[in-house]
Design an enzyme around this catalytic site. Structure first.
Site, PDB file in Angstrom:
ATOM      1  N   TYR A   1       0.827  -1.208   0.000  1.00 19.59           N
ATOM      2  CA  TYR A   1       0.000   0.000   0.000  1.00 19.59           C
ATOM      3  C   TYR A   1       0.863   1.261   0.000  1.00 19.59           C
ATOM      4  O   TYR A   1       0.610   2.208  -0.743  1.00 19.59           O
ATOM      5  CB  TYR A   1      -0.905  -0.051   1.229  1.00 19.59           C
ATOM      6  CG  TYR A   1      -1.913   1.061   1.359  1.00 19.59           C
ATOM      7  CD1 TYR A   1      -2.986   1.185   0.478  1.00 19.59           C
ATOM      8  CD2 TYR A   1      -1.823   1.978   2.405  1.00 19.59           C
ATOM      9  CE1 TYR A   1      -3.925   2.188   0.628  1.00 19.59           C
ATOM     10  CE2 TYR A   1      -2.760   2.984   2.568  1.00 19.59           C
ATOM     11  CZ  TYR A   1      -3.808   3.084   1.674  1.00 19.59           C
ATOM     12  OH  TYR A   1      -4.738   4.084   1.834  1.00 19.59           O
TER      13      TYR A   1
ATOM     14  N   LYS B   1       1.018   4.115  -2.853  1.00 19.29           N
ATOM     15  CA  LYS B   1       0.574   5.473  -2.536  1.00 19.29           C
ATOM     16  C   LYS B   1       1.677   6.506  -2.740  1.00 19.29           C
ATOM     17  O   LYS B   1       1.397   7.652  -3.120  1.00 19.29           O
ATOM     18  CB  LYS B   1       0.037   5.521  -1.099  1.00 19.29           C
ATOM     19  CG  LYS B   1      -1.308   4.825  -0.925  1.00 19.29           C
ATOM     20  CD  LYS B   1      -2.342   5.365  -1.906  1.00 19.29           C
ATOM     21  CE  LYS B   1      -3.749   4.910  -1.590  1.00 19.29           C
ATOM     22  NZ  LYS B   1      -4.739   5.396  -2.579  1.00 19.29           N
TER      23      LYS B   1
END
Length: 304
Positions: A165, A169
């Site tokens: 993640y 991101k």
């Protein structure tokens, strides 16, 4: 009073629930025609359901707005391009893209599977690229358009168990800045929002210890509706001079986040050896090293 997004056509990915839903509802309330994209997957990306997107469209129509549901995945190039085509087919144009779709497959790094890493990268980073790339040619031709991408403090600062993640991101930040640089000459803008809000993805955070339970309790107070106004603003003509930036929203706070810049340097006229780096360079630089902080360490005060 003129609505800020009157007659604009906006795509919102992952708009069936949470932050995406609130953005779609507000954009419609501000006069936009909205493509509500959501394949209706679970938090980990499994399964599909038309219900979430259809329910948001129904809610928009009930409030007097205009919207159409789209169920394509952002994780593959051709389906992602069909989301853009849905906007032009139904409404004849496209003015803004909100790359909000996401999944989570959290796991401490040495236990994280290759599949879990790739799946999260595909939805967040590749998905943001695929949808943006399909829209970029339209924006180039009409010489206008706005991208709003969703990043996270997991990438900007750090967090446990989120290598996939966080990588996605922070990659989105680089993608957004590159779009802003490449397309500013065509009046196309690209910005990032890092949201603090309770959602079903945040709902996957472990709550085994008292500290974790208290953290989640604080996050639950931050509703996704707090994120939507900044997103709508960035899509509007009022933000025509705002591009290449990273914002964070936490309850009633809006932060302008930093971007990587040099903070200290050392110089040695004759060049460096491994020994002089150890003796001189690193001791001089070390006072400016970043700690192994997590988002909760940096944003240590209660939301206001």
């Amino acid at each position: 009073m003129t609505k800020s997004l009157q007659d604009k056509v906006i795509i919102v990915t992952g708009a069936g629930r949470g932050i995406g839903r609130e953005i779609a509802l507000l954009c419609a309330a501000e006069g936009a025609k909205v493509v509500v994209n959501d394949p209706g997957v679970a938090a980990d990306g499994s399964g599909t359901s038309a219900a979430p997107a259809e329910e948001v469209v129904e809610e928009i129509k009930k409030r007097g707005g205009t919207a159409v549901a789209n169920f394509e995945t952002v994780a593959e190039a051709i389906p992602a391009s069909k989301i853009v085509k849905s906007a032009t087919d139904h409404f004849g144009k496209l003015d803004g893209v909100v790359n909000n779709a996401g999944i989570l497959r959290d796991m401490i790094f040495h236990r994280m599977s290759v599949e879990a890493f790739e799946a999260v990268i595909k939805v967040h980073l590749m998905g943001s690229f695929y949808v943006s790339h399909a829209a970029a040619r339209l924006f180039r031709e009409q010489e206008s358009g706005s991208f709003v991408h969703f990043t996270s403090t997991s990438g900007l600062v750090g967090n446990y168990g989120q290598a996939n993640y966080a990588a996605a991101k922070l990659g989105i930040v680089g993608l957004s800045k590159s779009i802003a640089l490449d397309m500013s000459r065509f009046n196309v803008r690209s910005n990032c929002i890092s949201p603090f809000a309770w959602s079903r993805l945040i709902g996957t955070i472990p709550t085994e210890t008292e500290a974790e339970k208290e953290r989640v309790k604080r996050i639950q107070q931050m509703g996704p509706e707090k994120i939507a106004p900044l997103c709508a603003y960035l899509l509007s003509d009022a933000a025509k001079d705002v591009t290449g930036q990273i914002f964070a929203v936490r309850m009633n706070e809006i932060f302008l986040m930093g971007q990587s810049r040099p903070i200290r340097s050392v110089h040695r006229g004759e060049g460096w050896t491994t020994q002089t780096i150890a003796e001189h360079a690193i001791p001089a630089l070390k006072p400016s090293f970043y700690k192994l902080d997590r988002s909760a360490d940096v944003f240590s005060w209660d939301a206001i």
